[in-house]
Write an enzyme that holds these catalytic residues in place. Sequence first.
Site, PDB file in Angstrom:
ATOM      1  N   GLY A 195       7.541  -1.723  -1.500  1.00  0.00           N
ATOM      2  CA  GLY A 195       7.973  -2.313   0.092  1.00  0.00           C
ATOM      3  C   GLY A 195       7.991  -3.670   0.233  1.00  0.00           C
ATOM      4  O   GLY A 195       8.365  -4.597  -0.567  1.00  0.00           O
ATOM      5  N   ASP A 216      12.415  -3.234  -5.166  1.00  0.00           N
ATOM      6  CA  ASP A 216      12.741  -2.316  -3.932  1.00  0.00           C
ATOM      7  C   ASP A 216      13.952  -2.727  -3.563  1.00  0.00           C
ATOM      8  O   ASP A 216      14.793  -3.309  -4.256  1.00  0.00           O
ATOM      9  CB  ASP A 216      11.567  -2.582  -2.677  1.00  0.00           C
ATOM     10  CG  ASP A 216      11.440  -1.552  -1.911  1.00  0.00           C
ATOM     11  OD1 ASP A 216      12.130  -0.784  -1.356  1.00  0.00           O
ATOM     12  OD2 ASP A 216      10.320  -1.053  -1.997  1.00  0.00           O
ATOM     13  N   SER A 243      17.312  -0.522  -7.871  1.00  0.00           N
ATOM     14  CA  SER A 243      16.737   0.850  -7.624  1.00  0.00           C
ATOM     15  C   SER A 243      15.866   1.329  -8.822  1.00  0.00           C
ATOM     16  O   SER A 243      15.929   0.900 -10.012  1.00  0.00           O
ATOM     17  CB  SER A 243      17.655   1.928  -7.767  1.00  0.00           C
ATOM     18  OG  SER A 243      17.458   3.257  -7.906  1.00  0.00           O
ATOM     19  N   PHE A 244      14.678   1.825  -8.330  1.00  0.00           N
ATOM     20  CA  PHE A 244      13.769   2.477  -9.523  1.00  0.00           C
ATOM     21  C   PHE A 244      14.371   3.559 -10.471  1.00  0.00           C
ATOM     22  O   PHE A 244      13.942   4.044 -11.151  1.00  0.00           O
ATOM     23  CB  PHE A 244      12.452   2.682  -8.956  1.00  0.00           C
ATOM     24  CG  PHE A 244      12.154   3.526  -7.877  1.00  0.00           C
ATOM     25  CD1 PHE A 244      12.789   4.703  -7.459  1.00  0.00           C
ATOM     26  CD2 PHE A 244      11.258   3.170  -6.922  1.00  0.00           C
ATOM     27  CE1 PHE A 244      12.737   5.511  -6.561  1.00  0.00           C
ATOM     28  CE2 PHE A 244      11.073   3.880  -5.773  1.00  0.00           C
ATOM     29  CZ  PHE A 244      11.785   5.054  -5.587  1.00  0.00           C
ATOM     30  N   HIS A 262       5.075  10.799  -4.122  1.00  0.00           N
ATOM     31  CA  HIS A 262       5.266  11.869  -3.262  1.00  0.00           C
ATOM     32  C   HIS A 262       6.252  11.991  -2.075  1.00  0.00           C
ATOM     33  O   HIS A 262       6.486  13.012  -1.472  1.00  0.00           O
ATOM     34  CB  HIS A 262       3.823  12.081  -2.348  1.00  0.00           C
ATOM     35  CG  HIS A 262       3.679  10.955  -1.357  1.00  0.00           C
ATOM     36  ND1 HIS A 262       2.747  10.830  -0.545  1.00  0.00           N
ATOM     37  CD2 HIS A 262       4.504   9.937  -1.070  1.00  0.00           C
ATOM     38  CE1 HIS A 262       2.967   9.857   0.151  1.00  0.00           C
ATOM     39  NE2 HIS A 262       3.925   9.036  -0.104  1.00  0.00           N
TER      40      HIS A 262
HETATM   41  C1  LIG Z   1       6.613   5.193   0.922  1.00  0.00           C
HETATM   42  S1  LIG Z   1       7.191   3.604   0.724  1.00  0.00           S
HETATM   43  C2  LIG Z   1       5.753   2.884  -0.259  1.00  0.00           C
HETATM   44  C3  LIG Z   1       6.046   1.179  -0.223  1.00  0.00           C
HETATM   45  C4  LIG Z   1       4.851   0.625  -0.916  1.00  0.00           C
HETATM   46  N1  LIG Z   1       4.613   1.088  -2.370  1.00  0.00           N
HETATM   47  C5  LIG Z   1       3.705   0.928  -0.163  1.00  0.00           C
HETATM   48  O1  LIG Z   1       2.714   1.648  -0.530  1.00  0.00           O
HETATM   49  O2  LIG Z   1       3.403   0.248   0.789  1.00  0.00           O
HETATM   50  C6  LIG Z   1       8.166   3.872  -0.772  1.00  0.00           C
HETATM   51  C7  LIG Z   1       9.100   2.549  -1.089  1.00  0.00           C
HETATM   52  O3  LIG Z   1      10.035   3.019  -1.876  1.00  0.00           O
HETATM   53  C8  LIG Z   1      11.250   2.351  -1.709  1.00  0.00           C
HETATM   54  N2  LIG Z   1      12.379   3.235  -2.284  1.00  0.00           N
HETATM   55  C9  LIG Z   1      13.204   4.151  -2.153  1.00  0.00           C
HETATM   56  N3  LIG Z   1      13.976   4.457  -2.851  1.00  0.00           N
HETATM   57  C10 LIG Z   1      13.937   3.555  -3.699  1.00  0.00           C
HETATM   58  C11 LIG Z   1      14.822   3.256  -5.024  1.00  0.00           C
HETATM   59  N4  LIG Z   1      15.863   4.017  -5.330  1.00  0.00           N
HETATM   60  N5  LIG Z   1      14.643   2.216  -5.633  1.00  0.00           N
HETATM   61  C12 LIG Z   1      13.454   1.274  -5.164  1.00  0.00           C
HETATM   62  N6  LIG Z   1      12.753   1.472  -4.354  1.00  0.00           N
HETATM   63  C13 LIG Z   1      12.870   2.671  -3.477  1.00  0.00           C
HETATM   64  C14 LIG Z   1      11.401   2.394  -0.471  1.00  0.00           C
HETATM   65  O4  LIG Z   1      12.228   1.157   0.130  1.00  0.00           O
HETATM   66  C15 LIG Z   1       9.849   2.237   0.001  1.00  0.00           C
HETATM   67  O5  LIG Z   1       9.403   0.673   0.202  1.00  0.00           O
END
Ligand SMILES: C[S@@+](CC[C@H](N)C(=O)[O-])C[C@H]1O[C@@H](n2cnc3c(N)ncnc32)[C@H](O)[C@@H]1O
Length: 351
Positions: A195, A216, A243-244, A262
Amino acid sequence: MGSAGIPLTWPALWFSVDHDDDGPDAILRMAGLATPMALRVAVTLGLADRLLGDGAAVDDVAAELDVDPVALDLLLGHLTTLGVVARTSTGYRTTPFGEHLRADADNRLTDLLHLDTAGGRAELAHVDLLHSVRTGRAAYPRRYGRDFYTDLDDHPHLRESFDRQMSRRFRDQVPRIVAGVDWSRFASVVDVGGGAGSLLAAVLEAHPDLRGHLVDLDRTAAEARRAFDARGLGDRARVTAGSFFDPLPAGADAYLLFDVLHNWDDEHAHRILARCVEAARPAGRVLVVEGIGGLRADSESDLTMLVIFGGRERRLEEFRALGAAHGLVLDSVTELTDHRCVLDFRIEAAR
Ligand SMILES: C[S@@+](CC[C@H](N)C(=O)[O-])C[C@H]1O[C@@H](n2cnc3c(N)ncnc32)[C@H](O)[C@@H]1O
């Protein structure tokens, strides 16, 4: 605080069910959609701000907001029943209770309820819960034509509101999350899907010898970069926009997944874990910080994860199995906050 004394967080707005009142009317009150939508429309129209003062006439407000005066009066009538506005001799005014709905109230309600924020928009996917229950899949794409994160990519203002929502949701609890994990074991940590970086920044501030690397998607990564620079952490916090689902920065001591798994169904959760383990080999650890299903269960959040993402709050045995498929052994589970635990995985030797 929510009515049960629990901090408001998204996606779940926890509420307590009063089982002293166990007749059919109690069920109707829980099931009615008019009240939640009235509050959300009130926030979207900015009514709490507009109605500060002695009392504004409905026709004037309707003209300013370009809405139908008769319909607005009906809405204000219900908001009066709820106690967020009150009738005066000149029209309607915001009550002290209703002031929680002001845009500058600093309580996150705007990001959760405004229909043109990521949170407010996503919540409407609950209308299609039946689809999710029938199929086991997210309802969000059915409603909006694309999945949640693709939608954020296409709408920068939604992405901005989501990053703000995520950064603020645990603002008060970040110190407990920082204190609850023994970060001193590590020289380097990768925050996967980190994030806008608020947790990693707090961890780095508490551990001056630790180096961090956040991964991210583009816009959020840029936001994290700005946040680290603003906090003077630029030399210890790297940021990768990516991307992860692709290879992660390799060789760190720990890979943190905070509220990431989740959001995803099993297939995608496996792909994310596989990337973490690939990068963490041979001796890195994987730390998963999430709510655990069945432990202080937040059943409402479960449904929200389902309808928005096709995900869920996994139970302990599900986490264990998820990790085992990648050679991860669950060493410990520690409660960090009321609704978050850290699951500490090591990579099994000889794999
Ligand atoms: C629910 S948020 C949690 C963010 C952070 N870990 C926190 O707890 O505040 C999920 C995060 O996953 C990131 N995300 C979604 N798809 C992703 C991807 N394919 N690669 C990297 N990050 C991704 C979103 O942009 C978001 O910032």
